[in-house]
Design an enzyme around this catalytic site. Sequence first.
Site, PDB file in Angstrom:
ATOM      1  N   TYR A  61      25.559 -32.162   6.009  1.00 34.89           N
ATOM      2  CA  TYR A  61      24.928 -32.383   4.703  1.00 34.89           C
ATOM      3  C   TYR A  61      26.011 -32.510   3.630  1.00 34.89           C
ATOM      4  CZ  TYR A  61      20.830 -30.505   7.196  1.00 34.89           C
ATOM      5  OH  TYR A  61      19.837 -30.261   8.108  1.00 34.89           O
ATOM      6  N   LEU A 210       6.653 -30.978   5.313  1.00 32.57           N
ATOM      7  CA  LEU A 210       5.895 -31.744   4.313  1.00 32.57           C
ATOM      8  C   LEU A 210       6.121 -33.242   4.479  1.00 32.57           C
ATOM      9  CD1 LEU A 210       6.484 -29.483   1.187  1.00 32.57           C
ATOM     10  CD2 LEU A 210       4.504 -29.547   2.708  1.00 32.57           C
ATOM     11  N   ARG A 212       8.823 -35.008   4.646  1.00 30.91           N
ATOM     12  CA  ARG A 212       9.821 -35.486   3.681  1.00 30.91           C
ATOM     13  C   ARG A 212       9.204 -35.791   2.314  1.00 30.91           C
ATOM     14  NH1 ARG A 212      11.220 -37.010   8.672  1.00 30.91           N
ATOM     15  NH2 ARG A 212      13.330 -36.481   9.326  1.00 30.91           N
ATOM     16  N   PHE A 214       6.163 -36.878   1.737  1.00 32.57           N
ATOM     17  CA  PHE A 214       5.055 -37.830   1.741  1.00 32.57           C
ATOM     18  C   PHE A 214       3.709 -37.111   1.782  1.00 32.57           C
ATOM     19  CE2 PHE A 214       2.288 -41.169   3.458  1.00 32.57           C
ATOM     20  CZ  PHE A 214       2.704 -42.268   2.711  1.00 32.57           C
TER      21      PHE A 214
END
Length: 337
Positions: A61, A210, A212, A214
């Site tokens: 990340y 969730l 991403r 959406f």
Amino acid sequence: MSNSRIRQVTLGTHGPQVGVQGLGCMGMSEFYGDTDEAAARQTLEGALAGGVTLFDTADVYGRGANEEFLAPFVAAHRDEITLATKFAIERTDDPHYRGVRNDPAYIRQAAEDSLRRLGTEVIDLYYMHRRDPAVPLAESVGAMVELVERGLVRHLGLSEVTGAELREAHAVHPIAALQSEWSLFSRDVERSAVGAAADLGVALVPYSPLGRGFLTGAFTDAGTDLSDGDFRRYQPRFTGENARTNAALLEPVHTIAAAHGVTAAQVALAWVHQRAQVHGLTVIPIPGTRRTTRLRENLAATELTLGAEELAELEPIADRVAGDRYPDMSSTATVRE
């Protein structure tokens, strides 16, 4: 929402006590557009105050930037949190390159690099982020066990592996947690990995519960609704005709949310918690957010119970979703099941 802290559960058979919901920190450094660093730090503190103790990052990340971002928070609260990070996904200066490495020398170096960036002497939960089938699993897990023996890592985890791979790894050394995508839109993990985790007493840590974002209804077409720096613009499920098809699937989610006076996100998270109960699993979803308002909303979902009829309405959604999870599904474990 109640002002109480979320309840605690055990991470795996012999793991630490953690909040029943964790926090995914990836988006605080990359992939979801620009971040307000001060707001993100407030979210970290708010999560801990609300009972969240499992904080999840990875060396990939921001190419280490997310671990460095978390370092001050880790230093301030080291004894209060369970710190999870990962190795395996290799990046270079080429922004499009993603390699996977599971060889022992790489694992040892990755762990030492993560410890340095995080500013800590031990990683509580160390995941193999992705599996490289070219490297024997026992060899990779053996290298992870060496880290435990050296006192650099406390517990081991795997991400996006099949049930057979989880069993094979667990035979080498107890695996505390399996991290895989699991949501109303993504239920591939139920094919084999969920059953294996339940049998072995491995906790499941769903990422992107969730979808991403959406499933919250925050956007309907990533290609037009999100900034250029948002990686969801290139996700097959969230653009063009697929996005329109999938947005229509959310109608029962919104209907159920309205009936309870909650949000679609809370319904989606409650579904993950209750689906895990069906399989006899300990589950610690790690929804990511950079804002305290979303954090409070997500934590409140741990108090929501959906009825049997509501769960039945939500059951068919995943089978009707248009588009793959990733542009190249070979990057995930589903092709090996």
